[in-house]
Motif scaffolding. Structure first.
Motif, PDB file in Angstrom:
ATOM      1  N   ASN A 168       1.347  -1.032  -0.105  1.00 54.31           N
ATOM      2  CA  ASN A 168      -0.109   0.212  -0.366  1.00 54.31           C
ATOM      3  C   ASN A 168       0.983   1.186   0.024  1.00 54.31           C
ATOM      4  OD1 ASN A 168      -1.934  -1.617   0.076  1.00 54.31           O
ATOM      5  ND2 ASN A 168      -2.324  -1.225   2.073  1.00 54.31           N
ATOM      6  N   TYR A 169       1.702   1.264   0.515  1.00 52.42           N
ATOM      7  CA  TYR A 169       2.930   2.453   0.660  1.00 52.42           C
ATOM      8  C   TYR A 169       3.494   2.478  -0.450  1.00 52.42           C
ATOM      9  CZ  TYR A 169       6.527   5.187   1.662  1.00 52.42           C
ATOM     10  OH  TYR A 169       7.764   6.363   1.419  1.00 52.42           O
ATOM     11  N   TRP A 170       3.680   1.671  -1.027  1.00 47.16           N
ATOM     12  CA  TRP A 170       4.396   2.226  -2.799  1.00 47.16           C
ATOM     13  C   TRP A 170       3.121   2.802  -3.577  1.00 47.16           C
ATOM     14  CZ3 TRP A 170       9.186   3.364  -3.491  1.00 47.16           C
ATOM     15  CH2 TRP A 170      10.084   2.613  -1.945  1.00 47.16           C
ATOM     16  N   GLU A 171       1.717   1.317  -3.563  1.00 49.30           N
ATOM     17  CA  GLU A 171       0.830   2.086  -4.917  1.00 49.30           C
ATOM     18  C   GLU A 171       0.625   3.180  -4.337  1.00 49.30           C
ATOM     19  OE1 GLU A 171      -1.959  -1.218  -3.555  1.00 49.30           O
ATOM     20  OE2 GLU A 171      -2.274  -1.821  -5.049  1.00 49.30           O
ATOM     21  N   SER A 172       0.706   4.049  -2.735  1.00 52.25           N
ATOM     22  CA  SER A 172       0.339   5.395  -2.781  1.00 52.25           C
ATOM     23  C   SER A 172       1.382   6.613  -2.904  1.00 52.25           C
ATOM     24  CB  SER A 172      -0.542   5.685  -1.263  1.00 52.25           C
ATOM     25  OG  SER A 172       0.320   5.174  -0.630  1.00 52.25           O
ATOM     26  N   GLY A 173       2.202   5.674  -3.079  1.00 48.23           N
ATOM     27  CA  GLY A 173       3.794   6.358  -3.262  1.00 48.23           C
ATOM     28  C   GLY A 173       3.863   7.232  -4.406  1.00 48.23           C
ATOM     29  N   GLY A 174       2.994   7.485  -5.684  1.00 47.51           N
ATOM     30  CA  GLY A 174       3.063   7.435  -6.877  1.00 47.51           C
ATOM     31  C   GLY A 174       3.943   6.897  -7.899  1.00 47.51           C
ATOM     32  N   ILE A 175       4.543   5.758  -7.215  1.00 45.25           N
ATOM     33  CA  ILE A 175       5.283   4.709  -8.065  1.00 45.25           C
ATOM     34  C   ILE A 175       4.135   3.769  -8.939  1.00 45.25           C
ATOM     35  CG2 ILE A 175       7.242   3.154  -8.705  1.00 45.25           C
ATOM     36  CD1 ILE A 175       8.533   4.949  -6.683  1.00 45.25           C
ATOM     37  N   GLY A 176       3.232   2.860  -8.529  1.00 42.94           N
ATOM     38  CA  GLY A 176       2.441   2.416  -8.559  1.00 42.94           C
ATOM     39  C   GLY A 176       1.397   3.029  -9.672  1.00 42.94           C
ATOM     40  N   PHE A 177       0.977   4.734  -9.616  1.00 45.34           N
ATOM     41  CA  PHE A 177       0.850   5.352 -10.553  1.00 45.34           C
ATOM     42  C   PHE A 177       1.537   5.184 -11.654  1.00 45.34           C
ATOM     43  CE2 PHE A 177      -0.795   9.381 -12.552  1.00 45.34           C
ATOM     44  CZ  PHE A 177      -1.676   8.860 -12.414  1.00 45.34           C
ATOM     45  N   ILE A 178       2.137   5.497 -11.698  1.00 45.11           N
ATOM     46  CA  ILE A 178       3.403   6.179 -12.652  1.00 45.11           C
ATOM     47  C   ILE A 178       3.192   4.564 -13.645  1.00 45.11           C
ATOM     48  CG2 ILE A 178       5.871   6.026 -13.326  1.00 45.11           C
ATOM     49  CD1 ILE A 178       5.741   8.126 -11.279  1.00 45.11           C
ATOM     50  N   PHE A 179       2.959   3.172 -12.885  1.00 44.29           N
ATOM     51  CA  PHE A 179       3.407   1.855 -13.941  1.00 44.29           C
ATOM     52  C   PHE A 179       2.398   1.778 -14.322  1.00 44.29           C
ATOM     53  CE2 PHE A 179       7.272   0.873 -11.226  1.00 44.29           C
ATOM     54  CZ  PHE A 179       8.121   1.206 -11.843  1.00 44.29           C
ATOM     55  N   GLY A 180       0.776   1.853 -13.821  1.00 40.23           N
ATOM     56  CA  GLY A 180      -0.185   1.834 -14.596  1.00 40.23           C
ATOM     57  C   GLY A 180      -0.473   2.861 -14.718  1.00 40.23           C
ATOM     58  N   LEU A 181      -0.026   3.906 -15.893  1.00 40.39           N
ATOM     59  CA  LEU A 181      -0.075   5.008 -16.147  1.00 40.39           C
ATOM     60  C   LEU A 181       0.183   4.239 -17.480  1.00 40.39           C
ATOM     61  CD1 LEU A 181      -1.976   7.534 -16.886  1.00 40.39           C
ATOM     62  CD2 LEU A 181       0.114   8.533 -16.718  1.00 40.39           C
ATOM     63  N   GLY A 182       1.262   3.386 -17.547  1.00 40.37           N
ATOM     64  CA  GLY A 182       1.976   3.384 -19.037  1.00 40.37           C
ATOM     65  C   GLY A 182       1.258   2.063 -19.239  1.00 40.37           C
ATOM     66  N   VAL A 183       0.468   1.578 -18.528  1.00 36.76           N
ATOM     67  CA  VAL A 183      -0.465   0.401 -18.579  1.00 36.76           C
ATOM     68  C   VAL A 183      -1.214   0.991 -20.118  1.00 36.76           C
ATOM     69  CG1 VAL A 183      -1.375  -1.551 -18.827  1.00 36.76           C
ATOM     70  CG2 VAL A 183       0.140  -1.599 -17.581  1.00 36.76           C
ATOM     71  N   VAL A 184      -1.570   1.731 -19.653  1.00 41.92           N
ATOM     72  CA  VAL A 184      -3.544   2.458 -19.310  1.00 41.92           C
ATOM     73  C   VAL A 184      -2.776   2.860 -21.182  1.00 41.92           C
ATOM     74  CG1 VAL A 184      -4.861   4.231 -19.565  1.00 41.92           C
ATOM     75  CG2 VAL A 184      -4.058   2.885 -17.459  1.00 41.92           C
ATOM     76  N   VAL A 185      -1.344   4.083 -21.266  1.00 38.83           N
ATOM     77  CA  VAL A 185      -1.159   4.331 -22.317  1.00 38.83           C
ATOM     78  C   VAL A 185      -1.097   3.604 -23.147  1.00 38.83           C
ATOM     79  CG1 VAL A 185       1.387   5.130 -23.480  1.00 38.83           C
ATOM     80  CG2 VAL A 185      -0.007   6.137 -20.740  1.00 38.83           C
ATOM     81  N   GLY A 186      -0.272   2.226 -23.033  1.00 38.18           N
ATOM     82  CA  GLY A 186       0.725   1.574 -24.532  1.00 38.18           C
ATOM     83  C   GLY A 186      -1.218   0.579 -24.713  1.00 38.18           C
ATOM     84  N   PHE A 187      -2.198   0.208 -23.805  1.00 38.50           N
ATOM     85  CA  PHE A 187      -3.160   0.202 -24.302  1.00 38.50           C
ATOM     86  C   PHE A 187      -3.817   1.500 -25.273  1.00 38.50           C
ATOM     87  CE2 PHE A 187      -7.913  -0.634 -23.328  1.00 38.50           C
ATOM     88  CZ  PHE A 187      -7.773  -1.540 -23.721  1.00 38.50           C
ATOM     89  N   ILE A 188      -3.721   2.195 -24.590  1.00 41.94           N
ATOM     90  CA  ILE A 188      -4.284   3.361 -26.085  1.00 41.94           C
ATOM     91  C   ILE A 188      -4.312   2.834 -27.510  1.00 41.94           C
ATOM     92  CG2 ILE A 188      -5.179   5.545 -26.366  1.00 41.94           C
ATOM     93  CD1 ILE A 188      -5.710   5.673 -23.321  1.00 41.94           C
ATOM     94  N   VAL A 189      -2.393   3.300 -27.408  1.00 37.96           N
ATOM     95  CA  VAL A 189      -1.669   3.007 -28.714  1.00 37.96           C
ATOM     96  C   VAL A 189      -1.851   1.872 -29.007  1.00 37.96           C
ATOM     97  CG1 VAL A 189       0.215   2.858 -29.636  1.00 37.96           C
ATOM     98  CG2 VAL A 189       0.502   4.433 -27.361  1.00 37.96           C
ATOM     99  N   GLY A 190      -2.516   0.422 -28.540  1.00 41.04           N
ATOM    100  CA  GLY A 190      -2.630  -0.407 -29.268  1.00 41.04           C
ATOM    101  C   GLY A 190      -3.964  -0.204 -29.971  1.00 41.04           C
ATOM    102  N   ILE A 191      -5.230  -0.304 -29.351  1.00 43.98           N
ATOM    103  CA  ILE A 191      -6.242   0.317 -30.204  1.00 43.98           C
ATOM    104  C   ILE A 191      -5.788   1.191 -30.803  1.00 43.98           C
ATOM    105  CG2 ILE A 191      -8.475   1.486 -29.598  1.00 43.98           C
ATOM    106  CD1 ILE A 191      -8.876   0.391 -26.638  1.00 43.98           C
ATOM    107  N   VAL A 192      -5.507   2.613 -31.018  1.00 41.58           N
ATOM    108  CA  VAL A 192      -4.967   3.591 -32.408  1.00 41.58           C
ATOM    109  C   VAL A 192      -4.287   2.959 -33.266  1.00 41.58           C
ATOM    110  CG1 VAL A 192      -4.184   5.248 -32.534  1.00 41.58           C
ATOM    111  CG2 VAL A 192      -5.401   5.575 -30.836  1.00 41.58           C
ATOM    112  N   ILE A 193      -3.649   2.186 -33.084  1.00 43.98           N
ATOM    113  CA  ILE A 193      -3.005   1.639 -33.771  1.00 43.98           C
ATOM    114  C   ILE A 193      -3.995   0.379 -34.893  1.00 43.98           C
ATOM    115  CG2 ILE A 193      -0.575  -0.714 -34.466  1.00 43.98           C
ATOM    116  CD1 ILE A 193       0.465   1.436 -32.114  1.00 43.98           C
TER     117      ILE A 193
END
Length: 387
Positions: free
Chosen positions: A257-282
């Motif tokens: 929970n500490y690492w999830e709430s510290g921003g690092i977990g959010f950054i990696f999760g955002l990367g997954v979302v970005v990859g998913f959107i990039v794939g949809i567009v392509i």
């Protein structure tokens, strides 16, 4: 005129294979999107795995901590007497104390200081289940003796090689000389690049500001057959509010929970979302271009009696074929990137079956969404367009 073998393949295959360059571009795009998702998920898992590896090796059925405890890398203390009080409760067999803090390790090679996590245990009653530590427990009873984590980052120096050559190694921790007498394996993490293990006496010498009666983690071993949840409830109700009683799993979850709430977990999760959107567009661009280029053919098929449903099924088949074919290069490239990342950082990052299955599912969803969007263009195919 199409080759005979191509005419016998399903329509979705024929549509994809007509434009081989477009197909290769599509597969490269999907592979890139999958690789981005794999890397982000791999780093996220390595973050949690490395942060909780020490928790997984604790010899405890229950854990006692300060209520303000958030992570092992910013420790909070509580009175040792709270741990000793648990011995009066039914079902408690034994207790162990654990000290944790960050010290400065001076590399014997470069003489530069670097932060390192120090674990203080009682050698007569060790807190960790590390079989490779057992042969060194008698040596740890002596003052100024430490064990070095062989999985630490190389910036600490070639400690394993020096130990193999000389048997022991003198270095400095917090400007005090200590003897490294052996090795153990724990691993680097996002919070600590390395670890050393020592006795509680040596720990308190390295951190003179620490009070012996103030510990960081209390470990409770229960008698065989005793229900941990029952004893946990009794301890939480009976002990003062300056301690929390947790299971080892709950203790590890605090770290996650500490690492999830510290921003690092959010950054990696955002990367997954970005990859998913990039794939949809392509994939959408590829399918849309394919439909646009062959709109008269689709209109002809409609004129021949083929329904919109059939044509939409063909388009979805194309999307699923792209998903399956694009996943393969993305998977193998990610395995290679995992190995490169491990060698560069020593973080525990590796391919997992459940992660591969999850990314494949995301790829199928990604391509299906793209196909669903591209269907709007296909539905506009009118038989009148061919006349």
């Amino acid at each position: 005129m199409l080759p005979k073998w191509l005419r016998r393949t399903p329509l979705a295959w024929r549509q994809l294979l007509k434009e081989k360059t477009r197909l290769l571009v599509a597969l490269a795009g999907i592979g890139f999107a999958d690789m981005l998702i794999f890397v982000q998920l791999g780093l996220l898992d390595s973050l949690f795995d490395s942060a909780t590896k020490s928790h997984q090796n604790l010899q405890a059925d229950l854990v006692l901590i300060n209520p303000q405890f958030q992570t092992l890398f910013y420790v909070k203390n509580f009175p040792r007497e709270r741990l000793l009080q648990t011995l009066s409760y039914d079902g408690v067999a034994s207790v162990r104390s654990l000290y944790v803090d960050t010290a400065q390790w001076r590399s014997p090679e470069t003489l530069l200081n670097r932060g390192i996590l120090v674990w203080g245990i009682d050698p007569a009653n060790p807190a960790f289940d590390f079989p490779e530590v057992n042969p060194y427990l008698d040596q740890l009873k002596q003052l100024d003796r430490v064990l070095f984590d062989r999985a630490s980052r190389p910036e600490y120096g070639p400690i394993a090689d020096l130990l193999q050559a000389h048997g022991t190694l003198a270095t400095q921790v917090n400007d005090q000389t200590v003897q490294t007498v052996g090795l153990f394996t724990l691993g680097a993490s996002f919070g600590a690049d390395g670890n050393i293990l020592t006795s509680d006496s040596t720990f308190l010498k390295l951190f003179p500001q620490r009070q012996p009666n103030q510990i960081n983690v209390g470990l409770i071993q229960l008698q065989p057959g005793v229900d941990p949840q029952t004893v946990q409830a009794q301890l939480q109700a009976g002990l003062p509010d300056d301690v929390n009683v947790l299971t080892p799993e709950e203790f590890a979850q605090i770290e996650i929970n500490y690492w999830e709430s510290g921003g690092i977990g959010f950054i990696f999760g955002l990367g997954v979302v970005v990859g998913f959107i990039v794939g949809i567009v392509i994939v959408y661009q590829i399918l849309y271009s394919d439909v646009s280029d062959h709109l008269p053919e689709y209109a002809t098929l409609k004129a021949m009696g083929y329904s919109d449903r059939y044509l939409l099924t063909v388009l979805m088949q194309e999307a699923l074929l792209l998903a399956a074919l694009g996943f393969i290069p993305g998977f193998f490239l990610s395995v290679g990137l995992y190995q490169i990342t491990y060698m560069a950082t020593l973080l525990p990052i590796a391919m997992k079956l459940e992660r591969a299955a999850f990314v494949l599912l995301l790829t199928i969803i990604m391509c299906s969404v793209s196909g669903a969007i591209a269907m709007r263009k296909l539905q506009s195919a009118d038989p009148a367009d061919v006349f």
